[in-house]
Write an enzyme that holds these catalytic residues in place. Structure first.
Site, PDB file in Angstrom:
ATOM      1  N   GLN A   1     -31.767  16.358 -68.694  1.00  0.00           N
ATOM      2  CA  GLN A   1     -32.656  17.151 -70.003  1.00  0.00           C
ATOM      3  C   GLN A   1     -32.454  17.062 -71.148  1.00  0.00           C
ATOM      4  OE1 GLN A   1     -34.113  20.517 -69.894  1.00  0.00           O
ATOM      5  NE2 GLN A   1     -33.880  20.589 -71.999  1.00  0.00           N
TER       6      GLN A   1
ATOM      7  N   ASP B   1     -39.870  15.383 -63.729  1.00  0.00           N
ATOM      8  CA  ASP B   1     -40.508  15.721 -65.768  1.00  0.00           C
ATOM      9  C   ASP B   1     -41.537  14.170 -65.323  1.00  0.00           C
ATOM     10  OD1 ASP B   1     -39.028  16.907 -67.039  1.00  0.00           O
ATOM     11  OD2 ASP B   1     -37.720  15.451 -67.280  1.00  0.00           O
TER      12      ASP B   1
ATOM     13  N   LYS C   1     -34.901  27.210 -66.645  1.00  0.00           N
ATOM     14  CA  LYS C   1     -35.470  26.623 -65.383  1.00  0.00           C
ATOM     15  C   LYS C   1     -34.837  26.938 -63.998  1.00  0.00           C
ATOM     16  CE  LYS C   1     -37.041  23.157 -68.435  1.00  0.00           C
ATOM     17  NZ  LYS C   1     -36.438  21.090 -68.810  1.00  0.00           N
TER      18      LYS C   1
END
Ligand code: NDP
Length: 292
Positions: free
Chosen positions: A97, A120, A53
């Site tokens: 994460q 997200d 990412k």
């Protein structure tokens, strides 16, 4: 028949091309989209994902902040970081994460992220909008990536029978909502570990989205000839022939290629699209700060 490839790398490249112009427009307003990633612990796969990412941010000219905490960090430490990032005007997207260590409440921490920075797309406000049929917000990256791949392939979903294998909060359920949403207009079945006659249900479908986390579960005789098969699964299996001793496989048996009309590869399918949609959400979140 040999299936055409739903090539996630090619599709992600086309998403990135479109993002370049939007990022340039933001920079004219003095804004560089900024993604902050919080990672806790030493899970090797999570570190690989986070590094990927961050590399993509660099390639696109986005700013990234990487906050790394030890596995024995307190939940309160993560809270403080999220609260601080929520307050910063220069940070547009926040991602924690997954998975977090067992002693942390992952859903509680997700809810702490401000919905406008929830790149997200897992915050109840953003998932709630999706349930209401509003697909213009910050959508969960993996299911949004699946929809983009289908569009990239020119695959018509209207009125088609789709089955989603898996009902998780992050993949299966939002994928089902997006497939059934106005504009996509598929007729959707959601299957899970208690579904009876799964192979028969799959064989009726024009589109199969497999997100179960079971290596090679979907077999060729589960697939209607010519059907579209999207393999979301990422499973590590032992492979002594490889130097590292393992390889990644999806939830779909590769032999499905001989029956399906389209098949997404693993790796190189949904994975790159997930990251592309994360970048897209970060740019979107930044655009909203200047009404672009
Ligand atoms: P979860 O474990 O949260 O959910 C799995 C789902 O599959 C559950 O709904 C479960 O049913 C269902 N399931 C499990 N076994 C079976 C079975 N034998 N038959 C039918 N349904 C079954 O996984 P995620 O949704 O988080 O992820 C799914 C897969 O996608 C994983 O391989 C993951 O690594 C991958 N993934 C890939 C991403 C990418 O970028 N490509 C991103 C995110 C995930 P029940 O609800 O009844 O338990």
């Amino acid at each position: 028949m040999t299936a055409r490839s739903l090539d996630g790398k090619a599709c992600a490249s086309s998403v990135e091309v479109a993002l370049h112009n939007r990022i340039a427009a933001l920079k004219e307003h003095g804004i560089t989209p900024h993604l902050a990633v919080v990672i806790v612990g030493n899970d090797p796969a999570s570190h690989v994902y986070v590094n990927s990412k961050i590399r993509t941010c660099e390639r696109l000219g986005l700013t990234s902040t990487h906050i790394e905490l030890p596995a024995d960090a307190l939940e309160n430490d993560v809270r403080k970081h999220i609260e601080n990032l929520n307050l910063r005007d220069d940070v547009h997207g926040i991602l924690v994460q997954s998975p977090l260590p067992d002693h942390m409440d992952e859903e509680g921490l997700t809810e702490l992220i401000h919905p406008t920075k929830d790149v997200d797309g897992f915050h109840p406000v953003n998932l709630g909008r999706l349930v209401q049929g509003r697909t213009d917000g910050l959508l969960p990256c993996t299911p949004h990536g699946v929809m983009n791949m289908l569009e990239w392939g020119g695959i018509e979903l209207k009125g088609k029978r789709a089955i989603v294998l898996g009902r998780s909060r992050i993949v299966g359920m939002p994928a089902a909502l997006l497939l059934a949403a106005r504009g996509a207009d598929a007729t959707v079945t959601v299957a899970h570990s208690r579904t009876e006659d799964l192979a028969e249900r799959c064989a009726e479908a024009d589109v199969i989205v497999a997100a179960v986390g079971r290596p090679n579960m979907v077999k060729p005789d589960w697939v209607k000839p010519g059907a579209v098969v999207v393999d979301v699964g990422i499973n590590r299996v032992d492979d002594p022939s490889r130097e590292r001793g393992w390889r990644l496989v999806g939830d779909v048996d590769p032999a499905v290629r001989e029956v399906a009309g389209w098949l997404s590869p693993v790796p190189g399918g949904v994975g790159p699209m997930t990251i592309a949609m994360l970048m897209s959400n970060t740019v979107r979140a930044a655009e909203r700060t200047v009404d672009l």
